[in-house]
Scaffold this motif. Sequence first.
Motif, mmCIF file in Angstrom:
data_model
loop_
_atom_site.group_PDB
_atom_site.id
_atom_site.type_symbol
_atom_site.label_atom_id
_atom_site.label_comp_id
_atom_site.label_asym_id
_atom_site.label_seq_id
_atom_site.Cartn_x
_atom_site.Cartn_y
_atom_site.Cartn_z
ATOM 1 N N GLY A 14 0.783 -1.221 0.000
ATOM 2 C CA GLY A 14 0.000 0.000 0.000
ATOM 3 C C GLY A 14 0.819 1.278 0.000
ATOM 4 O O GLY A 14 0.412 2.300 0.553
ATOM 5 N N ALA A 15 2.003 1.258 -0.630
ATOM 6 C CA ALA A 15 2.842 2.453 -0.704
ATOM 7 C C ALA A 15 2.163 3.544 -1.525
ATOM 8 O O ALA A 15 1.338 3.268 -2.404
ATOM 9 N N LEU A 16 2.550 4.778 -1.232
ATOM 10 C CA LEU A 16 2.075 5.931 -2.001
ATOM 11 C C LEU A 16 3.162 6.489 -2.914
ATOM 12 O O LEU A 16 2.849 7.092 -3.946
ATOM 13 N N PHE A 17 4.431 6.301 -2.538
ATOM 14 C CA PHE A 17 5.547 6.839 -3.311
ATOM 15 C C PHE A 17 6.713 5.855 -3.315
ATOM 16 O O PHE A 17 6.903 5.090 -2.372
ATOM 17 N N ALA A 18 7.516 5.926 -4.382
ATOM 18 C CA ALA A 18 8.785 5.204 -4.452
ATOM 19 C C ALA A 18 9.843 6.172 -4.969
ATOM 20 O O ALA A 18 9.583 6.965 -5.866
ATOM 21 N N ARG A 19 11.040 6.096 -4.387
ATOM 22 C CA ARG A 19 12.124 6.991 -4.770
ATOM 23 C C ARG A 19 13.287 6.205 -5.355
ATOM 24 O O ARG A 19 13.503 5.038 -5.027
ATOM 25 N N SER A 20 14.034 6.872 -6.235
ATOM 26 C CA SER A 20 15.262 6.312 -6.782
ATOM 27 C C SER A 20 16.238 7.458 -6.974
ATOM 28 O O SER A 20 15.846 8.628 -7.026
ATOM 29 N N GLU A 21 17.515 7.127 -7.095
ATOM 30 C CA GLU A 21 18.535 8.154 -7.313
ATOM 31 C C GLU A 21 19.673 7.542 -8.100
ATOM 32 O O GLU A 21 20.040 6.375 -7.885
ATOM 33 N N ALA A 22 20.242 8.290 -9.029
ATOM 34 C CA ALA A 22 21.359 7.803 -9.833
ATOM 35 C C ALA A 22 22.204 8.976 -10.298
ATOM 36 O O ALA A 22 21.694 10.084 -10.476
ATOM 37 N N SER B 126 20.127 3.278 -15.556
ATOM 38 C CA SER B 126 19.203 3.443 -14.435
ATOM 39 C C SER B 126 18.085 4.413 -14.787
ATOM 40 O O SER B 126 16.915 4.172 -14.473
ATOM 41 N N TYR B 127 18.432 5.507 -15.462
ATOM 42 C CA TYR B 127 17.404 6.470 -15.861
ATOM 43 C C TYR B 127 16.416 5.853 -16.840
ATOM 44 O O TYR B 127 15.214 6.127 -16.787
ATOM 45 N N ALA B 128 16.919 5.023 -17.750
ATOM 46 C CA ALA B 128 16.027 4.398 -18.730
ATOM 47 C C ALA B 128 15.000 3.517 -18.027
ATOM 48 O O ALA B 128 13.813 3.508 -18.380
ATOM 49 N N VAL B 129 15.442 2.763 -17.009
ATOM 50 C CA VAL B 129 14.517 1.924 -16.250
ATOM 51 C C VAL B 129 13.490 2.803 -15.528
ATOM 52 O O VAL B 129 12.276 2.539 -15.565
ATOM 53 N N ALA C 13 35.945 13.657 -5.412
ATOM 54 C CA ALA C 13 35.487 14.749 -6.276
ATOM 55 C C ALA C 13 33.978 14.920 -6.150
ATOM 56 O O ALA C 13 33.252 13.948 -5.896
ATOM 57 N N PRO C 14 33.467 16.158 -6.335
ATOM 58 C CA PRO C 14 32.016 16.366 -6.280
ATOM 59 C C PRO C 14 31.329 15.765 -7.497
ATOM 60 O O PRO C 14 31.855 15.824 -8.616
ATOM 61 N N LEU C 15 30.182 15.185 -7.279
ATOM 62 C CA LEU C 15 29.425 14.581 -8.367
ATOM 63 C C LEU C 15 27.935 14.733 -8.071
ATOM 64 O O LEU C 15 27.495 14.489 -6.945
ATOM 65 N N ALA C 16 27.183 15.151 -9.089
ATOM 66 C CA ALA C 16 25.743 15.363 -8.919
ATOM 67 C C ALA C 16 24.971 14.105 -9.273
ATOM 68 O O ALA C 16 25.348 13.352 -10.182
ATOM 69 N N SER C 17 23.907 13.880 -8.551
ATOM 70 C CA SER C 17 22.992 12.792 -8.880
ATOM 71 C C SER C 17 21.591 13.362 -9.011
ATOM 72 O O SER C 17 21.279 14.402 -8.451
ATOM 73 N N ARG C 18 20.774 12.660 -9.753
ATOM 74 C CA ARG C 18 19.393 13.089 -9.961
ATOM 75 C C ARG C 18 18.472 12.183 -9.173
ATOM 76 O O ARG C 18 18.570 10.967 -9.223
ATOM 77 N N ARG C 19 17.572 12.832 -8.422
ATOM 78 C CA ARG C 19 16.557 12.099 -7.679
ATOM 79 C C ARG C 19 15.320 11.932 -8.559
ATOM 80 O O ARG C 19 14.973 12.822 -9.341
ATOM 81 N N LEU C 20 14.649 10.804 -8.384
ATOM 82 C CA LEU C 20 13.415 10.540 -9.119
ATOM 83 C C LEU C 20 12.365 10.021 -8.152
ATOM 84 O O LEU C 20 12.686 9.361 -7.160
#
Length: 213
Positions: free
Chosen positions: A140-148, A155-158, A177-184
């Motif tokens: 009964g979840a309302l949300f699911a999160r991912s990050e890559a 991962s984004y394609a999936v 080193a700094p690296l950015a990731s995108r949350r979904l």
Amino acid sequence: MIADQWPLFGLVLRTPRLELRLPDLDRLAELAELAKGGVHDPAVQPFLAEWTDAAPERVAASVLQWSWSTWARWQPESWSLGLVVIADGRVVGTQGIEANRFATLREVSTGSWLGRAEQGKGYGTEMRAAVLELAFTGLGALFARSEAFEDNHASYAVSRKLGYADDGISRHVIRGAPLASRRLRLDRAGWEAARTIPVTIDGLEPCLPMFGR
């Protein structure tokens, strides 16, 4: 039987090609050997935790220790379920799903990896779809999160195929080193619109109290 004491060992998710379950010791050893052989190009580090930068034997041991630690720390208000992914009788990777205060927030996050020889076969989509079915239909979840990270195109394609939408960025330090990731983020409406992979769930009922349901 162990499932009488720890019902999660009786939980099984099935897609057209895959079976996902909590590993016994033999399956866990198989997963560790898979990790020992490498799960990504050594020139990049696609994970927030830099566990794959260690020597192969240390990588294998960390897979065992991580799994055992999630079993030991399990609480209904904070849990992490790491399932082995089985195709044609062999372990090809692992798919995780976790949550904190799930009974209140009704939100999960996911993570996964596949052995290098098993990548590019569409398994990533099926295994994520399996745990999303568990989350939304079973729990009964309302949300699911991912990050890559921004260069993790697979991962984004999936995520896109399964209905996720952008949810901002995070910045991390990887290999110094700094690296950015995108949350979904995926909500129930997005999941229902993109839900095309059939998934069956067996053995969930006795597990529900363990998930805080």
